[in-house]
Design a protein around this motif. Structure first.
Motif, PDB file in Angstrom:
ATOM      1  N   ASN A  46      62.093  57.460  37.428  1.00 50.00           N
ATOM      2  CA  ASN A  46      63.276  57.172  36.872  1.00 50.00           C
ATOM      3  C   ASN A  46      64.383  56.748  37.879  1.00 50.00           C
ATOM      4  O   ASN A  46      64.457  57.307  38.966  1.00 50.00           O
ATOM      5  CB  ASN A  46      63.982  58.456  36.100  1.00 50.00           C
ATOM      6  CG  ASN A  46      63.510  58.556  34.627  1.00 50.00           C
ATOM      7  OD1 ASN A  46      63.902  57.290  34.005  1.00 50.00           O
ATOM      8  ND2 ASN A  46      63.401  59.594  33.992  1.00 50.00           N
ATOM      9  N   THR A  49      70.737  54.385  36.813  1.00 51.35           N
ATOM     10  CA  THR A  49      71.203  53.113  36.690  1.00 51.35           C
ATOM     11  C   THR A  49      72.499  52.743  37.578  1.00 51.35           C
ATOM     12  O   THR A  49      72.361  51.613  37.840  1.00 51.35           O
ATOM     13  CB  THR A  49      71.575  52.704  35.174  1.00 51.35           C
ATOM     14  OG1 THR A  49      72.430  53.996  34.915  1.00 51.35           O
ATOM     15  CG2 THR A  49      70.439  52.884  34.204  1.00 51.35           C
ATOM     16  N   VAL A 352      67.113  56.744  31.947  1.00 52.02           N
ATOM     17  CA  VAL A 352      66.645  56.261  30.574  1.00 52.02           C
ATOM     18  C   VAL A 352      65.154  56.899  30.430  1.00 52.02           C
ATOM     19  O   VAL A 352      64.367  56.706  31.488  1.00 52.02           O
ATOM     20  CB  VAL A 352      66.479  54.718  30.435  1.00 52.02           C
ATOM     21  CG1 VAL A 352      65.685  54.464  29.240  1.00 52.02           C
ATOM     22  CG2 VAL A 352      67.815  54.234  30.405  1.00 52.02           C
ATOM     23  N   GLY A 355      62.482  54.000  28.007  1.00 51.56           N
ATOM     24  CA  GLY A 355      62.881  52.698  27.694  1.00 51.56           C
ATOM     25  C   GLY A 355      61.673  51.803  27.425  1.00 51.56           C
ATOM     26  O   GLY A 355      61.893  50.707  26.918  1.00 51.56           O
ATOM     27  N   ASP A 358      61.784  50.946  23.857  1.00 50.79           N
ATOM     28  CA  ASP A 358      62.878  49.854  23.238  1.00 50.79           C
ATOM     29  C   ASP A 358      62.211  48.862  22.425  1.00 50.79           C
ATOM     30  O   ASP A 358      61.161  47.988  23.174  1.00 50.79           O
ATOM     31  CB  ASP A 358      63.891  49.536  24.406  1.00 50.79           C
ATOM     32  CG  ASP A 358      64.800  50.585  24.927  1.00 50.79           C
ATOM     33  OD1 ASP A 358      64.984  51.601  24.353  1.00 50.79           O
ATOM     34  OD2 ASP A 358      65.085  50.419  25.858  1.00 50.79           O
ATOM     35  N   ARG A 530      69.283  59.050  28.501  1.00 52.20           N
ATOM     36  CA  ARG A 530      69.022  58.510  27.189  1.00 52.20           C
ATOM     37  C   ARG A 530      67.464  58.781  26.845  1.00 52.20           C
ATOM     38  O   ARG A 530      66.601  58.334  27.488  1.00 52.20           O
ATOM     39  CB  ARG A 530      69.241  57.000  27.188  1.00 52.20           C
ATOM     40  CG  ARG A 530      68.840  56.468  25.840  1.00 52.20           C
ATOM     41  CD  ARG A 530      69.234  54.869  25.807  1.00 52.20           C
ATOM     42  NE  ARG A 530      68.528  54.038  26.406  1.00 52.20           N
ATOM     43  CZ  ARG A 530      67.605  53.365  26.141  1.00 52.20           C
ATOM     44  NH1 ARG A 530      67.060  53.594  25.077  1.00 52.20           N
ATOM     45  NH2 ARG A 530      67.159  52.473  26.985  1.00 52.20           N
ATOM     46  N   CYS A 568      73.374  50.669  26.920  1.00 54.07           N
ATOM     47  CA  CYS A 568      71.851  49.956  27.292  1.00 54.07           C
ATOM     48  C   CYS A 568      71.597  48.858  26.271  1.00 54.07           C
ATOM     49  O   CYS A 568      71.222  47.826  26.734  1.00 54.07           O
ATOM     50  CB  CYS A 568      70.867  51.133  26.748  1.00 54.07           C
ATOM     51  SG  CYS A 568      70.844  52.306  28.128  1.00 54.07           S
ATOM     52  N   GLU A 602      77.251  58.734  27.896  1.00 56.19           N
ATOM     53  CA  GLU A 602      77.125  57.223  27.554  1.00 56.19           C
ATOM     54  C   GLU A 602      78.383  56.834  27.415  1.00 56.19           C
ATOM     55  O   GLU A 602      78.564  55.476  27.623  1.00 56.19           O
ATOM     56  CB  GLU A 602      76.874  57.709  25.755  1.00 56.19           C
ATOM     57  CG  GLU A 602      75.324  58.032  25.552  1.00 56.19           C
ATOM     58  CD  GLU A 602      74.142  57.044  26.070  1.00 56.19           C
ATOM     59  OE1 GLU A 602      74.541  55.735  26.173  1.00 56.19           O
ATOM     60  OE2 GLU A 602      73.096  57.640  26.311  1.00 56.19           O
TER      61      GLU A 602
END
Length: 671
Positions: A46, A49, A352, A355, A358, A530, A568, A602
């Motif tokens: 991870n 970000t 995340v 991911g 997604d 997330r 995101c 967030e």
């Protein structure tokens, strides 16, 4: 020092790997706390970000992906599972897999640097990082270099990479630590790697190396499968480290305070810091680091690569005496380099967890989300929804179009420019001709053309239900406007449908994962994670005609459902579709009712993403649909209570971005 955020690094790594390895089914997955591959998925720990990596650290991560993707292309991961003899030898010989790994690493890197020139530079950075780990270990205990059992496998990679020609000075430094007799043995092995045409050849050569190096003594069997207590090597004292089969991409783990990785029972790559620990008698026996398993090896997830009972214990000789136990192979490989660059649990930066789940949905996509979009598109077409909404907003659309047309006409005015040696005679420059000036002509030229593209992104969460009609009217009005003006544009919307409609995983499992993360890392960390995947519906892409996608745009009202994770979604849409555009000016219009779902983490995430995009030159406007909450995240924002607002104040801001200083606010609108 120039740095790159984790956000941008993840995007870049995924996109470049997809571009280069497009002919193989390779996925890059950021998740967990380990580095591993199974041939199809390269798992990277991870990445926070908003964490800033140095360019060298970013290159280490790129190099690891290139190396592991090379394994996916050229390594037969099934061989160790399907070959009975190889499975038996893996269990029988302590150093069989480490030596095979070293040979296979060199073999596949020779191939990938031929296929992808950039891999040579990237892997050199990763190699240097791993080599420095060894050099630190050597500085603590120089005797490590004198034991071929400990250093032989990794030394194969040093000599192999030296011959490939990496620009990595640490390679020679590592080789210089070896005694001449060990270096010669390593060189002879690397001489033979060219004869290894495939993974089976690497296993075959490794079997011969075991014999040549005197490492082919079998692991001893113990009564009832119990591990001996004496002569125990420290790889079995490593406090909860997994000794079973090779790495998989499905593991979850956490790092204990002493630095050892503890797993949930899944097979993983332990994150081990180089260290020297005493043996059972308390004496230093060189480096006590676990032998490398299948992050860069060929064991299967069925346990075929397990080290078995004993794992390097004392071995009885013919005289009934016990030999000195073999040292474990040093593990300072590329997977350890990347694990240290992205240390487990380093900070609470936004992370995340899922991911890989997604989804970016088009009408051509198979599965539940694609079916859903096609169904709603068909309903919108049957009802003629686009035409009805367009007719309702025609007066406002015409007003906005007239504003832009006036500004565009002004921007595109042609003008005379002098100073040319041919063209129409410039009477004002005739006097200068007497002094020999020949540039007395003028030419009519166009002013710089409009060079702009627009991305319209809609929040499709449940909180937009009472506002979705106005959001859709706004987007359809602008779509018709941009289409008539010849401005390239796209339309997309987002929510958490990828979590609600995942056929392989239920929503409750994502919730349980988030709860586990909360229990293991605390509330502060859990607020910045997330756990749920998102869906981005591509209603109209840049290359599509409005006529072909109008019913898909009109389907937005039916897609509205669930929750929203704005940061995101905005990041993914911008990175994948807007930033790669060739236009000089890029505009992002986000239509929402304000706050993302998920709390403080967030909120901060969305603010950071918008700031980052602005730094990248994207003009971001938050269009608050019956809400002014967007002002908390978008420095440039407007509130739209009805279409009249859209055609006046909101359109003025958009037009200013499109036209710059040439656009003038209509005084009648201001009044």
């Amino acid at each position: 020092m120039k740095k790159i955020t984790g956000d941008k690094l993840q995007h870049e790594v995924v996109k470049t790997s997809q571009a280069f390895y497009r002919d193989q089914d390779l996925e890059i997955e950021f998740g967990g706390e380990t580095a591993a591959t199974n041939g199809k998925t390269v798992m990277i720990p991870n990445v926070p970000t908003d964490h800033e990596f140095t360019l060298d650290e970013a290159a280490v991560i790129r190099g690891f992906v290139d190396h592991e993707a090379g394994h996916g292309r050229h390594t037969n991961f099934n061989l160790a599972k399907r070959s009975r003899s190889i499975k038996a030898d893996i269990k029988k010989y302590e150093h069989y897999m480490p030596i095979t790994n070293g040979i296979e690493d060199v073999r596949i890197e020779r191939l990938i640097v031929q296929e992808y020139v950039g891999a040579k530079t990237n892997i050199a950075h990763t190699s240097a990082y791993a080599n420095n780990m060894y050099l630190e270990l050597y500085e603590q205990d120089p005797s490590v270099a004198k034991d071929i059992a400990a250093v032989g496998a990794v030394a194969i990679t040093w000599e192999g990479r030296r011959r490939i020609g990496y620009a990595d000075p640490t390679i020679q430094k590592c080789l210089d630590t070896l005694p001449k007799e060990i270096l010669k043995k390593v060189e002879r092995v690397v001489d033979k790697i060219d004869r290894c045409k495939d993974t089976k050849g690497a296993f075959t050569l490794a079997k011969q190396v075991l014999k040549d190096w005197g490492l082919d003594a079998e692991k001893p069997e113990t009564p009832n499968g119990e591990q001996p207590q004496d002569g125990q090597n420290s790889s079995d004292q490593a406090g909860g480290q997994e000794q079973g089969s090779g790495a998989t991409s499905q593991s979850t783990s956490k790092q204990s305070p002493n630095g050892h990785v503890q797993t949930n029972g899944q097979s993983v790559q332990p994150s081990v810091q180089p260290s020297v620990q005493p043996n059972a008698e308390g004496e230093g026996e060189g480096p006590q680091v676990v032998a490398k398993q299948t992050s860069e090896a060929m064991e299967g997830s069925d346990g075929s690569g397990e080290r078995g009972d004993g794992s390097g214990w004392g071995i009885g000789n013919e005289a009934g005496q016990t030999q000195k136990p073999l040292a474990s192979a040093i593990e300072v490989n590329l997977d350890k380099a990347i694990t240290n660059v992205i240390p487990a649990g380093a900070g609470h930066g936004y992370r995340v967890l899922n991911g890989a789940d997604d989804r970016h949905v088009t009408s051509k996509r198979s599965g539940a989300l694609g079916d859903k979009l096609r169904h709603y598109e068909g309903e919108a077409k049957r009802q003629g929804a686009f035409a009805k909404i367009l007719e309702e907003s025609s007066a406002h659309t015409n007003r906005m179009r007239r504003k832009l047309e006036r500004a565009l006409q002004s921007k595109m005015e042609r003008t005379w420019r002098g100073g040319f040696e041919e063209g129409s005679l410039n009477s004002r420059a005739l006097a200068s001709a007497l002094s020999g000036n020949q540039a007395i002509y003028r030419s009519r030229q166009d002013v710089e053309e409009l060079d702009t593209c627009v991305c319209m992104l809609l929040d499709a969460s449940s909180s937009m239900r009472r506002r979705s009609a106005l959001a859709l009217q706004s987007v359809i009005a602008l779509s018709k406007l941009f289409d008539k003006m010849g401005i390239p544009f796209m339309v997309a919307c987002f929510n958490m449908d990828a979590a609600y409609h995942n056929p392989k995983r239920k929503m409750n499992s994502y919730k349980r994962q988030w709860q586990d993360y909360y229990e293991n890392h605390g509330d502060d960390a859990a607020q910045s994670v997330r756990p749920f995947p998102i869906a981005v519906y591509l209603l109209k892409q840049f290359e599509e005609q409005l006529k072909a996608s109008k019913d898909r745009i009109a389907a937005y009202d039916d897609i509205v459902n669930g929750s929203n994770i704005d940061g995101c979604a905005v990041r993914q849409v911008a990175d994948n579709y807007l930033l790669p555009r060739h236009e000089k000016r890029k505009i992002l219009l986000t239509f929402s009712d304000g706050q993302p779902c998920g709390g403080d983490g967030e909120y901060a995430r969305l603010s950071n993403v918008i700031k980052s995009l602005i730094d990248d030159g994207v003009d971001c406007i938050g269009v608050g649909i019956k809400s002014d909450a967007v002002k908390e995240y978008y420095p440039n924002w407007v509130e739209v209570q009805d279409l009249d607002d859209l055609s006046k104040a909101a359109m003025d801001k958009i037009a200013k971005l499109l036209m710059g200083k040439r656009f003038k606010v209509d005084s009648r609108d201001a009044a």
